[in-house]
Scaffold this motif. Structure first.
Motif, PDB file in Angstrom:
ATOM      1  N   LEU A 158       0.831  -1.203   0.000  1.00 59.43           N
ATOM      2  CA  LEU A 158       0.000   0.000   0.000  1.00 59.43           C
ATOM      3  C   LEU A 158       0.867   1.255   0.000  1.00 59.43           C
ATOM      4  CD1 LEU A 158      -2.939   0.896  -0.004  1.00 59.43           C
ATOM      5  CD2 LEU A 158      -2.832   1.056   2.494  1.00 59.43           C
ATOM      6  N   GLU A 159       2.020   1.189   0.659  1.00 56.82           N
ATOM      7  CA  GLU A 159       2.960   2.304   0.663  1.00 56.82           C
ATOM      8  C   GLU A 159       3.400   2.636  -0.761  1.00 56.82           C
ATOM      9  OE1 GLU A 159       6.428   3.214   3.770  1.00 56.82           O
ATOM     10  OE2 GLU A 159       6.895   1.523   2.471  1.00 56.82           O
ATOM     11  N   ILE A 160       3.655   1.606  -1.561  1.00 56.11           N
ATOM     12  CA  ILE A 160       4.054   1.811  -2.955  1.00 56.11           C
ATOM     13  C   ILE A 160       2.940   2.516  -3.727  1.00 56.11           C
ATOM     14  CG2 ILE A 160       4.597   0.640  -5.131  1.00 56.11           C
ATOM     15  CD1 ILE A 160       5.920  -1.577  -3.406  1.00 56.11           C
ATOM     16  N   PHE A 161       1.708   2.017  -3.576  1.00 57.74           N
ATOM     17  CA  PHE A 161       0.578   2.615  -4.303  1.00 57.74           C
ATOM     18  C   PHE A 161       0.337   4.060  -3.870  1.00 57.74           C
ATOM     19  CE2 PHE A 161      -1.035  -1.890  -4.949  1.00 57.74           C
ATOM     20  CZ  PHE A 161      -0.811  -1.887  -6.316  1.00 57.74           C
ATOM     21  N   PHE A 162       0.439   4.338  -2.574  1.00 55.04           N
ATOM     22  CA  PHE A 162       0.186   5.691  -2.090  1.00 55.04           C
ATOM     23  C   PHE A 162       1.282   6.665  -2.511  1.00 55.04           C
ATOM     24  CE2 PHE A 162      -3.513   4.587   0.169  1.00 55.04           C
ATOM     25  CZ  PHE A 162      -4.081   5.755   0.674  1.00 55.04           C
ATOM     26  N   ASN A 163       2.456   6.154  -2.797  1.00 54.57           N
ATOM     27  CA  ASN A 163       3.533   7.031  -3.266  1.00 54.57           C
ATOM     28  C   ASN A 163       3.323   7.462  -4.716  1.00 54.57           C
ATOM     29  OD1 ASN A 163       4.994   7.139  -0.879  1.00 54.57           O
ATOM     30  ND2 ASN A 163       6.238   5.342  -1.373  1.00 54.57           N
ATOM     31  N   VAL A 164       2.558   6.673  -5.480  1.00 53.64           N
ATOM     32  CA  VAL A 164       2.329   7.006  -6.898  1.00 53.64           C
ATOM     33  C   VAL A 164       0.856   6.805  -7.253  1.00 53.64           C
ATOM     34  CG1 VAL A 164       4.671   6.583  -7.719  1.00 53.64           C
ATOM     35  CG2 VAL A 164       3.089   4.666  -7.516  1.00 53.64           C
ATOM     36  N   PRO A 165      -0.071   7.475  -6.561  1.00 55.27           N
ATOM     37  CA  PRO A 165      -1.493   7.279  -6.860  1.00 55.27           C
ATOM     38  C   PRO A 165      -1.810   7.639  -8.301  1.00 55.27           C
ATOM     39  CG  PRO A 165      -1.156   9.269  -5.555  1.00 55.27           C
ATOM     40  CD  PRO A 165       0.144   8.550  -5.570  1.00 55.27           C
ATOM     41  N   GLY A 166      -2.606   6.779  -8.926  1.00 53.03           N
ATOM     42  CA  GLY A 166      -2.990   7.029 -10.314  1.00 53.03           C
ATOM     43  C   GLY A 166      -2.030   6.465 -11.334  1.00 53.03           C
ATOM     44  N   GLN A 167      -0.843   6.074 -10.896  1.00 56.64           N
ATOM     45  CA  GLN A 167       0.139   5.519 -11.829  1.00 56.64           C
ATOM     46  C   GLN A 167       0.045   3.993 -11.856  1.00 56.64           C
ATOM     47  OE1 GLN A 167       4.174   6.938 -11.498  1.00 56.64           O
ATOM     48  NE2 GLN A 167       3.522   8.972 -10.833  1.00 56.64           N
ATOM     49  N   ILE A 168       0.339   3.415 -13.003  1.00 54.72           N
ATOM     50  CA  ILE A 168       0.299   1.959 -13.145  1.00 54.72           C
ATOM     51  C   ILE A 168       1.588   1.351 -12.605  1.00 54.72           C
ATOM     52  CG2 ILE A 168       0.194   0.046 -14.791  1.00 54.72           C
ATOM     53  CD1 ILE A 168      -1.448   1.867 -16.625  1.00 54.72           C
ATOM     54  N   CYS A 169       1.426   0.345 -11.766  1.00 54.05           N
ATOM     55  CA  CYS A 169       2.572  -0.409 -11.229  1.00 54.05           C
ATOM     56  C   CYS A 169       2.493  -1.823 -11.780  1.00 54.05           C
ATOM     57  CB  CYS A 169       2.529  -0.443  -9.704  1.00 54.05           C
ATOM     58  SG  CYS A 169       2.628   1.160  -8.900  1.00 54.05           S
ATOM     59  N   SER A 170       3.495  -2.225 -12.541  1.00 60.83           N
ATOM     60  CA  SER A 170       3.488  -3.564 -13.128  1.00 60.83           C
ATOM     61  C   SER A 170       3.792  -4.614 -12.067  1.00 60.83           C
ATOM     62  CB  SER A 170       4.521  -3.654 -14.248  1.00 60.83           C
ATOM     63  OG  SER A 170       5.837  -3.574 -13.713  1.00 60.83           O
ATOM     64  N   LYS A 171       3.387  -5.850 -12.339  1.00 60.32           N
ATOM     65  CA  LYS A 171       3.682  -6.938 -11.399  1.00 60.32           C
ATOM     66  C   LYS A 171       5.186  -7.134 -11.207  1.00 60.32           C
ATOM     67  CE  LYS A 171      -0.508  -9.747 -11.803  1.00 60.32           C
ATOM     68  NZ  LYS A 171      -1.030 -11.079 -12.193  1.00 60.32           N
ATOM     69  N   PRO A 172       5.985  -7.140 -12.292  1.00 58.66           N
ATOM     70  CA  PRO A 172       7.432  -7.291 -12.078  1.00 58.66           C
ATOM     71  C   PRO A 172       8.018  -6.192 -11.204  1.00 58.66           C
ATOM     72  CG  PRO A 172       6.901  -7.709 -14.368  1.00 58.66           C
ATOM     73  CD  PRO A 172       5.647  -7.168 -13.735  1.00 58.66           C
ATOM     74  N   LYS A 173       7.536  -4.966 -11.371  1.00 57.54           N
ATOM     75  CA  LYS A 173       8.029  -3.860 -10.550  1.00 57.54           C
ATOM     76  C   LYS A 173       7.655  -4.076  -9.094  1.00 57.54           C
ATOM     77  CE  LYS A 173       7.667   1.126  -9.744  1.00 57.54           C
ATOM     78  NZ  LYS A 173       7.079   2.410 -10.214  1.00 57.54           N
ATOM     79  N   LEU A 174       6.428  -4.522  -8.846  1.00 57.68           N
ATOM     80  CA  LEU A 174       5.983  -4.745  -7.474  1.00 57.68           C
ATOM     81  C   LEU A 174       6.754  -5.888  -6.826  1.00 57.68           C
ATOM     82  CD1 LEU A 174       2.144  -4.245  -7.942  1.00 57.68           C
ATOM     83  CD2 LEU A 174       3.768  -2.659  -6.882  1.00 57.68           C
ATOM     84  N   VAL A 175       7.021  -6.940  -7.577  1.00 55.84           N
ATOM     85  CA  VAL A 175       7.846  -8.040  -7.047  1.00 55.84           C
ATOM     86  C   VAL A 175       9.212  -7.507  -6.661  1.00 55.84           C
ATOM     87  CG1 VAL A 175       9.046 -10.175  -7.648  1.00 55.84           C
ATOM     88  CG2 VAL A 175       6.644  -9.896  -8.247  1.00 55.84           C
ATOM     89  N   ASP A 176       9.776  -6.661  -7.520  1.00 54.59           N
ATOM     90  CA  ASP A 176      11.098  -6.096  -7.261  1.00 54.59           C
ATOM     91  C   ASP A 176      11.104  -5.233  -6.004  1.00 54.59           C
ATOM     92  OD1 ASP A 176      13.890  -5.427  -8.266  1.00 54.59           O
ATOM     93  OD2 ASP A 176      13.023  -3.423  -8.141  1.00 54.59           O
ATOM     94  N   ARG A 177      10.004  -4.518  -5.756  1.00 55.51           N
ATOM     95  CA  ARG A 177       9.945  -3.629  -4.595  1.00 55.51           C
ATOM     96  C   ARG A 177       9.666  -4.372  -3.304  1.00 55.51           C
ATOM     97  NH1 ARG A 177      12.819  -0.013  -5.740  1.00 55.51           N
ATOM     98  NH2 ARG A 177      11.927   1.431  -4.237  1.00 55.51           N
ATOM     99  N   LEU A 178       8.996  -5.533  -3.393  1.00 59.17           N
ATOM    100  CA  LEU A 178       8.547  -6.231  -2.188  1.00 59.17           C
ATOM    101  C   LEU A 178       9.422  -7.394  -1.758  1.00 59.17           C
ATOM    102  CD1 LEU A 178       4.657  -6.418  -2.657  1.00 59.17           C
ATOM    103  CD2 LEU A 178       5.913  -5.011  -1.039  1.00 59.17           C
ATOM    104  N   PHE A 179      10.262  -7.892  -2.658  1.00 61.09           N
ATOM    105  CA  PHE A 179      11.036  -9.089  -2.347  1.00 61.09           C
ATOM    106  C   PHE A 179      12.495  -8.909  -2.739  1.00 61.09           C
ATOM    107  CE2 PHE A 179       6.664 -10.374  -3.241  1.00 61.09           C
ATOM    108  CZ  PHE A 179       6.347 -11.061  -2.074  1.00 61.09           C
ATOM    109  N   SER A 180      13.380  -9.483  -1.944  1.00 61.52           N
ATOM    110  CA  SER A 180      14.814  -9.398  -2.208  1.00 61.52           C
ATOM    111  C   SER A 180      15.241 -10.483  -3.186  1.00 61.52           C
ATOM    112  CB  SER A 180      15.602  -9.543  -0.900  1.00 61.52           C
ATOM    113  OG  SER A 180      15.501 -10.862  -0.407  1.00 61.52           O
ATOM    114  N   TYR A 181      16.509 -10.419  -3.602  1.00 61.69           N
ATOM    115  CA  TYR A 181      17.041 -11.419  -4.516  1.00 61.69           C
ATOM    116  C   TYR A 181      17.026 -12.809  -3.895  1.00 61.69           C
ATOM    117  CZ  TYR A 181      18.750  -7.781  -7.684  1.00 61.69           C
ATOM    118  OH  TYR A 181      18.836  -6.730  -8.561  1.00 61.69           O
ATOM    119  N   ASP A 182      17.088 -12.887  -2.571  1.00 64.73           N
ATOM    120  CA  ASP A 182      17.153 -14.177  -1.892  1.00 64.73           C
ATOM    121  C   ASP A 182      15.799 -14.870  -1.809  1.00 64.73           C
ATOM    122  OD1 ASP A 182      19.862 -13.811  -1.437  1.00 64.73           O
ATOM    123  OD2 ASP A 182      19.535 -12.840   0.508  1.00 64.73           O
TER     124      ASP A 182
END
Length: 221
Positions: A158-182
């Motif tokens: 929700l923090e990600i969405f509230f930082n860019v309201p109205g903008q499209i966030c792709s699934k790959p981008k969200l995975v990148d923001r929510l999960f580490s390489y490990d």
């Protein structure tokens, strides 16, 4: 938030990572500058936590090069040096803040929040969109007088969405923001967390809209 921690003290690095992970943040750890450069070439970070003395170089020189190359990610320097001249030096090189070792983790997180507020131009941890108020520090969303506590990944999403309201966030981008390489996760995990947030938002004029083939968008309805 997604952090890049640059620290060669394994015990300290593990303690910082464990603490940030418990709060739902994503942390990639580099124990040398060469690894740091590789991470920055492939991933966008919300914050860099940078040690000074590293096996393959000086963090201050790295910071100077990073800012000279137009690197804009906020940087907090982790330093064992308490002299005023040392602290002034890292700030002049482009650090957004510094914290002196040893430090309390609550202070580190508070400094991270303060730096991010300055970068976003805000003075509070609360953000509003439509009828919904989101408090990133308390980990809650409120609408129509009802406050809901969010789990860690729900909070960060929700923090990600509230930082860019109205903008499209792709699934790959969200995975990148929510999960580490490990972490080995699929994009289906995003669907699960989006479904949970949608339930929390029911009854408000705010929805997470699916944009077919592109991702999701926080919208007013």
């Amino acid at each position: 938030m997604r952090f890049l921690l640059v620290e060669d003290n394994i015990q300290l690095a593990k303690a910082i990572c464990d603490h940030l992970l418990l709060d739902g943040h994503v942390v990639d750890h580099a124990d040398r500058l060469s690894t740091t450069t590789d991470y920055l070439a492939t991933t966008a970070y919300d914050m860099i936590l940078l040690d000074i003395m590293l096996p393959d170089g000086d963090g201050r020189e790295f910071l100077n090069r990073y800012r000279a190359s137009a690197g804009k990610t906020p940087v907090i320097v982790l330093t064992a040096r308490s002299e005023v001249s040392d602290r002034v030096g890292v700030l002049d090189l482009g650090a957004d803040d510094y914290i002196t070792k040893p430090f309390d983790f609550s202070e580190l997180e508070a400094r991270c929040r303060a730096v991010l507020r300055r970068h976003s131009g805000g003075a509070t941890n609360r953000k509003s969109f439509g009828e919904v108020e989101f408090d990133g520090l308390a980990g809650t969303l409120t609408h129509h007088g009802i406050t809901t506590s969010l789990r860690n990944k729900e909070l960060r999403l929700l923090e990600i969405f509230f930082n860019v309201p109205g903008q499209i966030c792709s699934k790959p981008k969200l995975v990148d923001r929510l999960f580490s390489y490990d972490e080995d996760v699929s994009e289906n995990a995003i669907e699960v967390y989006v479904a949970r947030l949608r339930k929390h938002l029911e009854g408000s004029n705010v929805q997470i809209i699916t944009v077919r083939g592109l991702g999701y968008r926080l919208s007013l309805v």
